[in-house]
Design a protein around this motif. Structure first.
Motif, mmCIF file in Angstrom:
data_model
loop_
_atom_site.group_PDB
_atom_site.id
_atom_site.type_symbol
_atom_site.label_atom_id
_atom_site.label_comp_id
_atom_site.label_asym_id
_atom_site.label_seq_id
_atom_site.Cartn_x
_atom_site.Cartn_y
_atom_site.Cartn_z
ATOM 1 N N GLU A 1 65.703 51.704 41.351
ATOM 2 C CA GLU A 1 64.365 51.673 41.925
ATOM 3 C C GLU A 1 63.873 50.246 42.131
ATOM 4 O OE1 GLU A 1 62.044 53.898 39.175
ATOM 5 O OE2 GLU A 1 62.700 55.852 39.924
ATOM 6 N N VAL A 2 64.316 49.343 41.277
ATOM 7 C CA VAL A 2 63.865 47.958 41.349
ATOM 8 C C VAL A 2 64.466 47.216 42.536
ATOM 9 C CG1 VAL A 2 64.244 45.717 40.242
ATOM 10 C CG2 VAL A 2 63.233 47.580 38.952
ATOM 11 N N GLY A 3 65.778 47.296 42.681
ATOM 12 C CA GLY A 3 66.433 46.414 43.624
ATOM 13 C C GLY A 3 66.815 46.977 44.963
ATOM 14 N N PHE A 4 67.214 48.228 45.003
ATOM 15 C CA PHE A 4 67.876 48.693 46.205
ATOM 16 C C PHE A 4 66.968 49.128 47.351
ATOM 17 C CE2 PHE A 4 71.121 48.863 42.928
ATOM 18 C CZ PHE A 4 72.037 48.032 43.532
ATOM 19 N N PRO A 5 65.637 49.270 47.134
ATOM 20 C CA PRO A 5 64.780 49.400 48.318
ATOM 21 C C PRO A 5 64.846 48.166 49.218
ATOM 22 C CG PRO A 5 63.621 50.202 46.385
ATOM 23 C CD PRO A 5 64.905 49.578 45.902
ATOM 24 N N LEU A 6 65.269 47.017 48.657
ATOM 25 C CA LEU A 6 65.368 45.781 49.439
ATOM 26 C C LEU A 6 66.585 45.770 50.350
ATOM 27 C CD1 LEU A 6 64.598 43.199 46.625
ATOM 28 C CD2 LEU A 6 63.088 43.835 48.492
ATOM 29 N N VAL B 1 87.351 43.785 32.012
ATOM 30 C CA VAL B 1 85.991 43.274 32.173
ATOM 31 C C VAL B 1 86.080 41.896 32.829
ATOM 32 C CG1 VAL B 1 83.830 42.688 31.036
ATOM 33 C CG2 VAL B 1 85.262 44.550 30.128
ATOM 34 N N ALA B 2 85.811 41.844 34.122
ATOM 35 C CA ALA B 2 85.983 40.608 34.891
ATOM 36 C C ALA B 2 84.821 39.644 34.724
ATOM 37 C CB ALA B 2 86.170 40.935 36.373
ATOM 38 N N GLY B 3 83.648 40.141 34.327
ATOM 39 C CA GLY B 3 82.502 39.260 34.162
ATOM 40 C C GLY B 3 81.288 40.006 33.647
ATOM 41 N N ILE B 4 80.429 39.288 32.910
ATOM 42 C CA ILE B 4 79.176 39.842 32.401
ATOM 43 C C ILE B 4 78.065 38.841 32.741
ATOM 44 C CG2 ILE B 4 77.888 40.625 30.380
ATOM 45 C CD1 ILE B 4 80.547 41.268 29.043
ATOM 46 N N PHE B 5 76.990 39.323 33.365
ATOM 47 C CA PHE B 5 75.948 38.420 33.875
ATOM 48 C C PHE B 5 74.554 38.947 33.553
ATOM 49 C CE2 PHE B 5 79.612 38.694 36.691
ATOM 50 C CZ PHE B 5 80.032 37.374 36.768
ATOM 51 N N ASP B 6 73.638 38.035 33.227
ATOM 52 C CA ASP B 6 72.204 38.348 33.179
ATOM 53 C C ASP B 6 71.632 37.991 34.541
ATOM 54 O OD1 ASP B 6 72.332 39.060 30.495
ATOM 55 O OD2 ASP B 6 71.875 37.044 29.796
ATOM 56 N N ARG B 7 71.078 38.974 35.252
ATOM 57 C CA ARG B 7 70.654 38.737 36.630
ATOM 58 C C ARG B 7 69.160 38.479 36.798
ATOM 59 N NH1 ARG B 7 74.619 36.884 39.750
ATOM 60 N NH2 ARG B 7 76.523 38.113 39.495
ATOM 61 N N TYR B 8 68.348 38.760 35.801
ATOM 62 C CA TYR B 8 66.901 38.514 35.885
ATOM 63 C C TYR B 8 66.308 39.129 37.152
ATOM 64 C CZ TYR B 8 67.931 35.178 32.171
ATOM 65 O OH TYR B 8 68.353 34.608 31.008
ATOM 66 N N LEU B 9 66.490 40.445 37.294
ATOM 67 C CA LEU B 9 65.985 41.146 38.472
ATOM 68 C C LEU B 9 65.126 42.356 38.089
ATOM 69 C CD1 LEU B 9 69.225 40.999 40.661
ATOM 70 C CD2 LEU B 9 67.051 39.884 41.168
ATOM 71 N N SER B 10 64.465 42.277 36.937
ATOM 72 C CA SER B 10 63.694 43.421 36.445
ATOM 73 C C SER B 10 62.270 43.448 36.997
ATOM 74 C CB SER B 10 63.661 43.411 34.914
ATOM 75 O OG SER B 10 64.927 43.666 34.385
ATOM 76 N N PHE B 11 62.167 43.470 38.303
ATOM 77 C CA PHE B 11 60.872 43.612 38.965
ATOM 78 C C PHE B 11 61.120 44.123 40.379
ATOM 79 C CE2 PHE B 11 62.394 39.500 40.231
ATOM 80 C CZ PHE B 11 61.915 39.280 41.510
ATOM 81 N N THR B 12 60.071 44.601 41.002
ATOM 82 C CA THR B 12 60.175 45.087 42.369
ATOM 83 C C THR B 12 59.261 44.273 43.271
ATOM 84 O OG1 THR B 12 60.606 47.349 41.609
ATOM 85 C CG2 THR B 12 59.891 47.090 43.888
ATOM 86 N N SER B 13 59.815 43.606 44.259
ATOM 87 C CA SER B 13 58.999 42.855 45.219
ATOM 88 C C SER B 13 58.558 43.793 46.337
ATOM 89 C CB SER B 13 59.780 41.661 45.777
ATOM 90 O OG SER B 13 61.048 42.055 46.259
ATOM 91 N N LEU B 14 57.266 43.893 46.536
ATOM 92 C CA LEU B 14 56.700 44.820 47.514
ATOM 93 C C LEU B 14 56.443 44.158 48.864
ATOM 94 C CD1 LEU B 14 54.110 46.530 45.145
ATOM 95 C CD2 LEU B 14 56.427 47.304 45.686
ATOM 96 N N SER B 15 56.287 42.842 48.846
ATOM 97 C CA SER B 15 56.064 42.064 50.061
ATOM 98 C C SER B 15 56.448 40.624 49.741
ATOM 99 C CB SER B 15 54.593 42.153 50.491
ATOM 100 O OG SER B 15 53.784 41.345 49.652
ATOM 101 N N PRO B 16 56.389 39.721 50.695
ATOM 102 C CA PRO B 16 56.752 38.328 50.403
ATOM 103 C C PRO B 16 55.928 37.683 49.288
ATOM 104 C CG PRO B 16 56.770 38.687 52.769
ATOM 105 C CD PRO B 16 56.212 39.939 52.155
ATOM 106 N N THR B 17 54.717 38.184 49.036
ATOM 107 C CA THR B 17 53.848 37.556 48.038
ATOM 108 C C THR B 17 53.341 38.525 46.970
ATOM 109 O OG1 THR B 17 51.917 37.907 49.464
ATOM 110 C CG2 THR B 17 53.046 35.794 49.659
ATOM 111 N N LEU B 18 53.943 39.707 46.884
ATOM 112 C CA LEU B 18 53.455 40.711 45.936
ATOM 113 C C LEU B 18 54.628 41.384 45.229
ATOM 114 C CD1 LEU B 18 50.995 42.362 44.859
ATOM 115 C CD2 LEU B 18 51.426 43.982 46.732
ATOM 116 N N PHE B 19 54.507 41.536 43.917
ATOM 117 C CA PHE B 19 55.553 42.220 43.157
ATOM 118 C C PHE B 19 54.917 43.099 42.085
ATOM 119 C CE2 PHE B 19 54.757 38.348 40.723
ATOM 120 C CZ PHE B 19 54.742 38.809 39.411
ATOM 121 N N THR B 20 55.685 44.025 41.570
ATOM 122 C CA THR B 20 55.279 44.865 40.454
ATOM 123 C C THR B 20 56.407 44.896 39.442
ATOM 124 O OG1 THR B 20 54.717 47.132 39.757
ATOM 125 C CG2 THR B 20 56.125 46.922 41.681
#
Length: 222
Positions: A43-48, A132-151
């Motif tokens: 829900e966070v990332g793939f609407p983008l 296990v080829a790699g483990i990463f912290d992506r810091y993507l725990s938010f949803t951007s709704l527009s260029p200047t708005l996020f939730t």
């Protein structure tokens, strides 16, 4: 020029999907891959990213980590999930069963050390650590709704931290969720905030914890 948080988050998502040559253009790898996410990250990332965008990044199959899945023996897999014990257990189970030839584990926020140790311990014990080829912290725990708005996509957070019935553990857990989301925005936009808050209550708890997390991140050189 104002920062476009939506575009910056999209670029981070596409970079996560690029598991080919790092010298290729952002999101340009045509290495075929399976994408597995939990509901929150989906829900966070793939609407983008439209279906066509996933396909152009080489994603042949997009599945929920909690769904019943069949092995895909000839295609690498990208996991994009929150760092929870349940998700780590599912990843370990997939690896042990030989569902995929190799995996890239991407956590939506910072994975606690104990979870990383648990993942490492289990794959080493089963003799599957090489998958296990790699483990990463992506810091993507938010949803951007527009260029200047996020939730932060936490509709019950306010109720949870202010409810008289909430336990200290529940309050601390939701504080951590909020801080994870805010830190994700800061990392994605490469911003350093000035933190102000009213004294006392949940707002100060969030502010102090966010300040601590920023300092830890800077100290680690990440």
């Amino acid at each position: 020029m104002a920062q476009n948080v939506q575009e910056m988050q999209r670029n981070s998502m596409m970079q996560m999907l690029n598991i080919g040559d790092a010298s290729e253009s952002l999101g340009g790898s045509q290495s075929w891959k399976v994408l597995i996410s939990d509901t929150f990250c989906q829900e966070v990332g793939f609407p983008l990213i439209k279906v066509g965008g996933l396909r152009s990044s080489g994603v042949t199959l997009h599945l929920n980590i909690n769904s019943e899945r069949l092995p895909v023996l000839d295609t690498p897999t990208v996991y994009f999930v929150q760092p929870t014990p349940e998700n780590v257990a599912r990843i370990v189970k997939d690896v042990e069963k030989g569902f995929y030839p190799n995996i890239y584990v991407n956590f939506g926020s910072t994975a606690p050390r104990n979870l990383l140790e648990q993942l490492a311990k289990e794959v080493i014990k089963s003799g599957t650590a090489h998958k296990v080829a790699g483990i990463f912290d992506r810091y993507l725990s938010f949803t951007s709704l527009s260029p200047t708005l996020f939730t932060l996509n936490l509709p019950k957070a306010y109720e949870a931290v202010h409810s008289p019935a909430a336990s200290d553990r529940d309050i601390q857990q939701h504080i951590e969720f909020v801080v994870d989301g805010l830190l994700s925005v800061l990392v994605t936009t490469k911003s350093m905030p000035i933190i102000r808050c009213p004294p006392g209550g949940a707002a100060e708890m969030v502010a102090r914890r966010l300040d601590q997390r920023i300092r830890e991140l800077l100290a680690s050189g990440s």
